[in-house]
Design a protein around this motif. Structure first.
Motif, short mmCIF file in Angstrom:
data_model
loop_
_atom_site.label_atom_id
_atom_site.label_comp_id
_atom_site.label_asym_id
_atom_site.label_seq_id
_atom_site.Cartn_x
_atom_site.Cartn_y
_atom_site.Cartn_z
N TYR A 89 0.83 -1.22 0.00
CA TYR A 89 0.00 0.00 0.00
C TYR A 89 0.86 1.26 0.00
CZ TYR A 89 1.09 -1.32 4.77
OH TYR A 89 1.77 -1.74 5.88
N ASN A 90 2.16 1.12 -0.18
CA ASN A 90 3.11 2.24 -0.29
C ASN A 90 3.28 3.03 1.00
OD1 ASN A 90 3.40 1.50 -2.87
ND2 ASN A 90 2.45 3.30 -3.78
N PHE A 91 2.21 3.71 1.45
CA PHE A 91 2.31 4.54 2.63
C PHE A 91 1.17 4.15 3.57
CE2 PHE A 91 3.90 7.03 -0.93
CZ PHE A 91 5.17 7.36 -0.48
N ALA A 92 1.51 3.89 4.82
CA ALA A 92 0.46 3.52 5.77
C ALA A 92 -0.48 4.70 5.97
CB ALA A 92 1.08 3.10 7.10
N THR A 93 0.08 5.88 5.96
CA THR A 93 -0.72 7.09 6.10
C THR A 93 -0.48 7.94 4.86
OG1 THR A 93 0.30 7.03 8.25
CG2 THR A 93 -1.40 8.69 7.88
N ASP A 94 -1.51 8.59 4.39
CA ASP A 94 -1.31 9.41 3.20
C ASP A 94 -0.42 10.59 3.52
OD1 ASP A 94 -2.89 7.92 1.45
OD2 ASP A 94 -4.67 8.68 2.46
N PRO A 95 0.63 10.78 2.76
CA PRO A 95 1.54 11.89 3.05
C PRO A 95 0.93 13.24 2.68
CG PRO A 95 2.40 10.47 1.31
CD PRO A 95 1.04 10.00 1.61
N VAL A 96 1.46 14.24 3.30
CA VAL A 96 1.10 15.62 2.94
C VAL A 96 2.40 16.36 2.72
CG1 VAL A 96 -0.06 17.71 3.70
CG2 VAL A 96 -0.93 15.49 4.40
N VAL A 97 2.49 17.12 1.65
CA VAL A 97 3.77 17.77 1.37
C VAL A 97 3.55 19.27 1.17
CG1 VAL A 97 4.74 15.73 0.30
CG2 VAL A 97 3.64 17.46 -1.11
N ARG A 98 4.63 20.01 1.28
CA ARG A 98 4.53 21.46 1.08
C ARG A 98 5.59 22.00 0.12
NH1 ARG A 98 3.89 24.28 6.78
NH2 ARG A 98 3.42 26.08 5.50
N SER A 99 6.45 21.14 -0.41
CA SER A 99 7.42 21.64 -1.38
C SER A 99 7.81 20.47 -2.27
CB SER A 99 8.66 22.19 -0.69
OG SER A 99 9.51 21.13 -0.32
N TRP A 100 8.67 20.70 -3.28
CA TRP A 100 9.03 19.60 -4.15
C TRP A 100 10.20 18.78 -3.61
CZ3 TRP A 100 13.78 20.30 -6.75
CH2 TRP A 100 14.24 21.61 -6.85
N ARG A 101 10.69 19.13 -2.42
CA ARG A 101 11.66 18.25 -1.75
C ARG A 101 11.17 17.97 -0.34
NH1 ARG A 101 17.71 19.99 -2.11
NH2 ARG A 101 16.90 21.94 -1.28
N PRO A 102 10.08 17.20 -0.21
CA PRO A 102 9.47 17.03 1.12
C PRO A 102 10.44 16.48 2.15
CG PRO A 102 8.57 15.48 -0.48
CD PRO A 102 9.35 16.47 -1.24
N LEU A 103 11.36 15.60 1.72
CA LEU A 103 12.27 15.02 2.72
C LEU A 103 13.35 15.99 3.15
CD1 LEU A 103 10.69 12.50 2.11
CD2 LEU A 103 12.81 11.21 2.14
N TRP A 104 13.67 16.92 2.28
CA TRP A 104 14.59 17.99 2.71
C TRP A 104 13.93 18.79 3.82
CZ3 TRP A 104 19.49 19.95 1.76
CH2 TRP A 104 19.72 21.25 2.23
N ASP A 105 12.66 19.08 3.64
CA ASP A 105 11.95 19.86 4.65
C ASP A 105 12.02 19.18 6.02
OD1 ASP A 105 11.32 21.41 2.55
OD2 ASP A 105 9.19 20.91 2.49
N LEU A 106 11.90 17.83 5.99
CA LEU A 106 11.92 17.12 7.26
C LEU A 106 13.32 17.01 7.83
CD1 LEU A 106 9.40 14.26 6.56
CD2 LEU A 106 9.07 16.33 7.89
#
Lengths: 282, 563, 198, 352
Positions: free
Chosen positions: B535-552
């Protein structure tokens, strides 16, 4: 996400479309249908039967409701972290704006400069035509002739006469080139360290003319012989100075000479902003 | 910083499902009936690699035949079948499935979706493509059987009419070509529809179009592009079959039909097709270069604009493949201009990739090595492309080995290199294990050397007037030395690909455990386990930029502040 | 350390994306348009290039009734779309059936035209270039009408058995979109074959 | 032209030539065994040659700039050992810089386009001088037919096969040859690299091209569009004759076939064993058009479209079974007896 799942909602299981063999049956049937054309009609018949089965089977999967299977969710904690905690920043002097807004160097200024320069080029060119060949059409046709490449070995009188194609092509080439070069000026001038008008208005046209001079012999050797390069240079410089002045006037206020090169290039980087907001840093 | 675990933590049964041994038949059944985008993506990839090996073997046969003048390794008939099948295979059974392999596996993960928009259509498209490919290869044993290599197509992958008509191509060779490609064409259309519907309708919350990773952007444009690219070929193949089976006259020059109409139709498909094939390479390069330079992509909006620009311009350049057919001088001039215009957005892409590396900290892992070689070779291919776009020079170069060299620089130097790069990059995500770096470097350097031995020298033999499609050449033409070098280079590439295949299989079982995010990357697919759950993601992700993991990873300095 | 959802503090904004079925149908329409474009270009290019007769001027009659039927079916299917949106299933079924009837009349009309061309005028697909291009282009369109009619009929059967509900309106509209496309293509085919080519 | 420009051209030429020297032969003027596009001997080829060097210079400059930049970036910004594990500064882009590298390529494109357009028009739309020779070339699977219309002497067309003879041209008295290109079956392409770029022969789509060779000799080339099994052996041979040679050749070709009474047996076999269904010998009953005209077979240097030398052994083997020499060619083996083979060969050897 699937339709029935609102974003962010959680259930113990997740509905996903159930595995099914009907697509492969339908695909195999379609292939056999075609394969029959090169083998035997019976293969086609078999393919057709498989296709009908596949289509009906598929249809019953999605209507009236899609068949799903429930996948149990295994929640894992997925840490997202990096060993590279530090981010380098481009250091710039205190007090400058860091993230340059686009409006500082509006693209339109380049177009304006190009158009103004294009107008400024016309008088010296026409003047040359009048003085040297007693015809204002002479320079127009020289320019237009570069585009009308099938113009074979024209005489001077030919070039001095009026040709509407020449006028048309000359206008297209002239204004396109002016706008393009103007855009380039708009982009480049703010980057030049000092005396942008001198560099952009005089030295660049000289370089440009020199380049054209050497290239024109290849682009169109016949017309190359007819071009008076001195006058050509004068009109180029006219263009350069006028375009440069127009472009520079648009943003004279903002183009502080003390800005570092990176900033004058309009580089967008968060690091610059961070430097500005000292208190945010950890 | 705050430990933001899932809000539903504890609400679920956390015990993993019972690990159970599956029998071979069960496993096979699960793959055949799957509608999961990841499994289908992997199957597309396996299909591509399989046919890459087949098409590569054909290339090796071709090169053995041409290594020395007046060679009798294969008969002329067999040689013609070999190069026709080599071209057809590489374009339709390797290149096109690769597009869908990447789009299937990566795009839903990158945009935070659970699956493609139409999972069953996805499976259907894959099976059509695969069966179409097998159908095409059945031609080797169909007809008169293996003797004389059956009735495999022998009319070049351009299949210029009227050579393909009944009068000049009796039997079923041409029918196999047309019918099989119509079948794979339908699969391609289904795949294209699926990609655009997925990207438009399945993005996770917050992911606006201008926050999509560039990879997904490129695949989206590619998906839409495929729809108008492959269909002209399907249409003209239908016309060809009408001519062959029903006695039509579309391309029958004896009845007023036109041979040039086929050329136009074929290249209206054929030229944009090259861009369809190369877009995944752009997509992968955009990800790999970012991550291994440790810098955000330079000029993201310009890159998006450039990819759309390339797609638009490239549909108006087809006739640059036809400068020699006697078009009017004005027509020739028009296609010179439109062709050269393609160079502008392409230039933007190269410069922006370079600017991305500028100021970064470049790590030379195997994916990045391939990406750097790609940049270099793509530059060369662009420049030889400019040479070919110059119509008068094209009158000399067209149909010569120079052209072969040019488009292999794109197809191998750009696409295959980036495909290898992408496999090294995403293999850990798909399998949970790293590929061997040592073998990867061996693979890279051997392939790089073999590639340049083969294709650099081919330019020169083209200058010397060697045309393509010839099964032999006289000894007095002075082509033999270069041809020998070309063939040796081909063999070296073959060895490199075998090393790659070994690396792939051995790493699958013995590779180092990768972890979820081995490259320290920035897009959503690295925010789930390796391999991802169904199912890819247990929870549906929410993003705010085109590098979401950089943000985190850098909450004090996130991208979205500058969005 | 963070875990998905990736941004915990995102403002609760609406997140609406288009219905995927509609996007898929638009994709199919784009692809089909490209196929038709190639056939239309071939038709236009080969106008007047036949080496021998019969020519379009001699044998083609303008199918006015057919055209009116097919084009008005776009209106009836639009009315039925509106009906299902308003959950008026009876009206929906009526207009839907009318659409099928109009489509069928069109097909029958084409059949009569072809019968005349083949048995009266002796024009087949292999007669000359005109025959080849004519039967290919019109036949390609007719194939789409047939496929459309099959789909429409299936929906009608489900309507009659009471399986089609208001919640299916989006799917029904996607199918209607296809039918609108088939009608729009006929406008092009009609113009090219019966006006430009004659 | 500027001296500087000449220097650049010389350097570029040197680079290409030294690369070509890899293959072990030097460049010289005049006809070559290797049909290199960089050894032009005719105006269209020469114009293309000059254009190509201009393009080579521009592309080489772009290559040096961009590849240099790439090399610099790789070396300068490589991750070094002992790195502090920090991320480099994140730069998102720059409108100015991107605008600059959009506009500069556009300007280059304008220059390239104008140059190219001029050469296209100069070659393709060149007016035909009155002194020009007009020849019609017809492509067949897998041989060439050249029809010389109205070559004065006997007032009728005649046909040459596989070996095209054209007169030498000079800059003072240009006598170019204009070739009309037709095809009898599938697509072919006429390509003699030293004389001109290629032009396709497409059925139902007449094309033309022109050459004005400035040095006499034999120029080679071959079909450049795939045309079937024996595409590889559809070789082109263009003989550039001095005016005297050309006149003599014309005079011979215009004559009907020699009828030598000593080989009447061979001629009988030729006319009864279906040879004449495909082949013509002017002045006899044989008027077939499907295969090559044999009226002056012995005036040719080669057989099988330039594949093998025209010797008695080759000729006999060719008649016996063409497929052993050129597998897939359209001429069938006529199953002649050994005697018949000798007789036909004898007959054909008289057709000078």
């Amino acid at each position: 996400m699937n339709e029935q799942q609102k974003p962010g909602s959680h259930t113990e299981t997740i509905h996903l479309p159930a595995p099914t063999a009907w697509p492969i049956v339908l695909a195999f049937g379609s292939t056999l249908l075609f394969a029959g054309l090169v083998t035997s009609p019976w293969i086609s018949v078999l393919g057709g039967i498989l296709m009908v089965c596949g289509a009906v089977g598929w249809f019953r999967l999605v209507l009236p409701h899609e068949v799903h299977e429930d996948i149990p969710v295994v929640v894992e904690h997925i840490p997202i972290e990096t060993t590279r905690r530090e981010v380098e920043r481009i250091v710039i002097p205190e007090g400058d704006r860091a993230h340059l807004p686009v409006e500082t160097y509006p693209i339109i200024s380049g177009i304006k400069g190009g158009l103004a320069g294009g107008v400024a080029m016309i008088p010296p060119a026409l003047l040359y035509g009048l003085i040297a060949q007693h015809s204002i059409w002479y320079p127009v046709n020289l320019l237009g002739g570069a585009g009308v490449a099938n113009w074979r070995n024209p005489t001077t009188a030919d070039i001095a006469a009026f040709h509407w194609q020449g006028l048309l092509v000359a206008n297209v080439i002239h204004w396109t080139a002016c706008v393009l070069v103007g855009l380039l000026y708009g982009a480049m001038l703010p980057m030049l360290p000092r005396r942008p008008i001198l560099l952009g208005g005089v030295i660049a046209p000289v370089l440009w003319t020199g380049m054209l001079h050497s290239v024109m012999g290849v682009v169109n050797p016949v017309l190359d012989e007819h071009i008076a390069w001195g006058w050509f240079l004068i009109s180029q410089v006219c263009f350069g100075v006028v375009a440069g002045v127009v472009v520079a006037r648009q943003e004279r206020i903002r183009t502080t000479q003390s800005l570092p090169f990176l900033m004058r290039m309009g580089i967008e980087t968060p690091g610059l902003v961070q430097e500005h907001k000292e208190d945010d840093r950890k | 910083m705050a430990d933001q675990t899932l809000p539903i933590h504890g609400a679920l049964d956390l015990t993993p499902p019972r690990e159970r041994e599956h029998t071979l038949l069960e496993t096979l059944h699960s793959w055949v009936t799957t509608v999961d985008h990841k499994k289908l993506g992997l199957m597309y990839m396996m299909m591509s690699i399989f046919f890459l090996l087949v098409g590569g073997a054909e290339a090796i046969f071709i090169r053995i035949q041409l290594a020395v003048p007046n060679n009798h390794f294969v008969s002329p008939q067999t040689f013609n079948r070999l190069f026709t099948m080599h071209g057809t295979t590489m374009v339709f059974l390797v290149g096109m499935p690769l597009v869908f392999a990447w789009a299937n596996y990566i795009v839903p993960l990158q945009i935070g979706a659970r699956d493609m928009a139409f999972p069953r259509l996805n499976a259907f498209s894959f099976w059509l493509t695969l069966f179409g490919g097998l159908f095409l290869y059945y031609s080797f044993i169909g007809g008169p059987g293996l003797y004389g290599t059956g009735s495999a197509p022998d009319v070049t992958w351009w299949a210029y009419a009227p050579l393909t008509l009944k009068a000049f191509s009796p039997g079923h060779a041409t029918d196999y070509w047309a019918l099989a490609l119509i079948v794979t064409g339908f699969g391609t259309i289904g795949g294209g529809i699926n990609i655009i519907a997925t990207v438009i309708s399945m993005r996770c919350k917050g992911m606006t179009l201008m926050r999509m990773p560039l990879f997904s952007w490129v695949m989206f444009v590619d998906g839409a592009f495929v729809l108008i690219v492959i269909t002209p070929l399907t249409a003209s193949q239908v016309m060809l079959l009408i001519d062959r089976y029903l006695g039509g006259h579309f391309f029958d020059t004896q009845a007023g039909g036109s041979a040039t109409v086929w050329m136009h139709f074929f290249w209206i498909f054929g030229h944009p097709e090259v861009y369809v094939l190369v877009f995944p390479a752009f997509a992968i390069a955009s990800e790999v270069i970012q991550v291994f330079s440790r810098k955000a992509l330079f000029g993201y909006p310009a890159m998006v604009a450039a990819i759309i620009g390339i797609a638009f311009v490239s549909v108006s350049v087809w006739a640059h493949h036809m400068f020699t057919i006697g078009m009017t001088s004005a027509g020739n001039a028009f296609f010179v201009l439109s062709t050269e215009l393609v160079g502008i957005p392409t230039g933007i892409k190269i410069f922006n990739w370079l600017a991305t590396m500028w100021g970064g900290k470049i790590r030379f892992a195997t994916p990045m090595l391939f990406a750097i070689a790609f940049l270099f070779q793509f530059l060369c291919a662009g420049l030889t492309g400019i040479m070919l776009s110059i119509a008068p020079w094209n009158w000399q170069l067209h149909g010569s080995y120079f052209v072969i060299a040019h488009f292999h620089y794109i197809l191998v130097g750009a696409i295959v290199f980036m495909v290898f790069s992408g496999i090294y990059y995403w293999f850990p995500k798909a399998t949970g294990r790293m590929m061997s770096e040592t073998l990867g470097k061996w693979h890279f350097w051997l392939f790089f050397i073999g590639f340049h031995l083969t294709f650099d020298t081919m330019h020169f033999v083209g200058f010397e007037g060697m045309p393509r499609w010839i099964y032999t050449y006289p000894a007095d033409r002075g082509w033999q030395n270069i041809n020998l070098v070309v063939s040796i280079g081909g063999l070296i590439q073959g060895i490199a690909v075998l090393i790659f295949a070994y690396n792939l299989i051995s790493s699958l079982f013995k590779g180092k455990i990768a972890g979820n995010d081995p490259w320290d990357a920035w897009t959503l697919e690295w925010a789930t386990t390796s391999p991802p759950p169904v199912y890819n993601f247990a929870t549906d992700p929410v993003v705010r930029s085109w590098r979401p993991l950089w943000d985190l990873k850098h909450p004090e300095n996130p991208d979205w502040k500058y969005d | 350390m963070n875990a998905i959802p990736l941004v915990a503090t995102s403002p609760e904004q609406e997140w609406h994306l288009p219905y995927k079925g509609r996007i898929g149908m638009y994709g199919l329409i784009i692809a089909e348009s490209a196929i038709f474009t190639i056939f239309v270009i071939a038709y236009i290019y080969y106008i007047g290039k036949s080496l021998y007769g019969p020519t379009p001027q001699q044998v083609l009659d303008v199918p006015i009734v057919n055209t009116i039927c097919l084009l008005s079916s776009s209106i009836t299917i639009f009315l039925s779309e509106r009906a299902i949106e308003r959950n008026n299933l009876k009206t929906f079924g009526l207009w839907w059936a009318a659409t099928i009837a109009l489509g069928a009349i069109f097909l029958i009309g084409t059949g009569i035209e072809w019968h005349k061309l083949i048995y009266h005028d002796g024009l087949t697909i292999s007669t000359n270039l005109f025959g080849t291009t004519f039967y290919s282009l019109v036949g390609l369109h007719a194939t789409h009408v047939v496929v459309g009619l099959i789909m429409l009929t299936i929906v009608l059967l489900f309507t009659l058995t009471g399986h089609v509900k208001h919640e299916h309106s989006e799917r029904v509209q996607v199918l209607a979109l296809y039918w609108h496309f088939v009608d729009a293509v006929w406008v092009v085919v009609f113009t090219v074959v019966y006006i430009v080519g004659r | 032209m500027l001296p500087k420009w000449l220097r650049v051209e010389r350097i570029a030429r040197l680079a290409v030539f030294s690369a070509l020297a890899l293959s072990g032969h030097a460049m010289a003027e005049g006809p070559q065994a290797t049909p290199s596009i960089f050894a032009p001997a005719s105006t269209p080829a020469t114009q293309i040659y000059h254009l190509s060097f201009f393009i080579l210079e521009i592309t080489a400059a772009i290559f040096v700039a961009v590849a240099g930049l790439l090399t610099y970036v790789i070396i300068r910004y490589r991750a070094r050992t002992g790195d502090d594990e920090s991320e480099p500064a994140q730069v998102y882009g720059s409108n100015q810089v991107e605008l600059a590298w959009t506009v500069i390529p556009i300007l280059i494109v304008v220059v390239l386009f104008l140059t190219t357009a001029r050469v296209i028009f100069a070659i393709q739309d060149a007016p035909m001088p009155t002194a020009a020779l007009e020849v019609t070339a017809v492509g067949h699977q897998f041989w060439w037919e050249y029809r010389y219309p109205k070559q004065g002497l006997v007032g009728q067309d005649f046909v040459a096969v596989n070996e095209l003879h054209v007169p030498l041209s000079s800059t003072d008295h240009p006598t170019p040859t204009y070739i009309k290109l037709l095809s009898a079956d599938v697509d072919h392409s006429f390509w003699v690299p030293q004389l001109a770029g290629k032009t396709d022969l497409i059925p139902n789509h007449p094309n033309d091209t022109w050459i004005d060779p400035l040095q006499s000799g034999l120029y080679v080339g071959q079909c450049a569009q795939f045309c079937g099994v024996q595409h590889a052996n559809m070789l082109l041979r263009v003989y550039v004759d001095t005016p005297e040679q050309f006149a003599a050749w014309l005079a011979n070709q215009a004559k009907p076939g020699i009828q030598d009474p000593s080989v009447v047996a061979g001629r009988h076999v030729f006319e009864t064993q279906a040879c004449m269904n495909c082949h013509a010998v002017q002045g006899t009953a044989a008027t077939g058009r499907f295969g090559p005209d044999l009226t002056h077979l012995m005036s040719r240097d080669t057989l099988a479209s330039g594949m093998i030398p025209n010797t008695r052994d080759n000729l006999r083997q060719w008649i016996k079974d063409p497929n052993t020499i050129k597998p897939g060619c359209l001429m069938p083996a006529m199953q002649l007896s050994e005697d018949q083979l000798d007789q036909v060969t004898n007959y054909l050897e008289t057709l000078k």
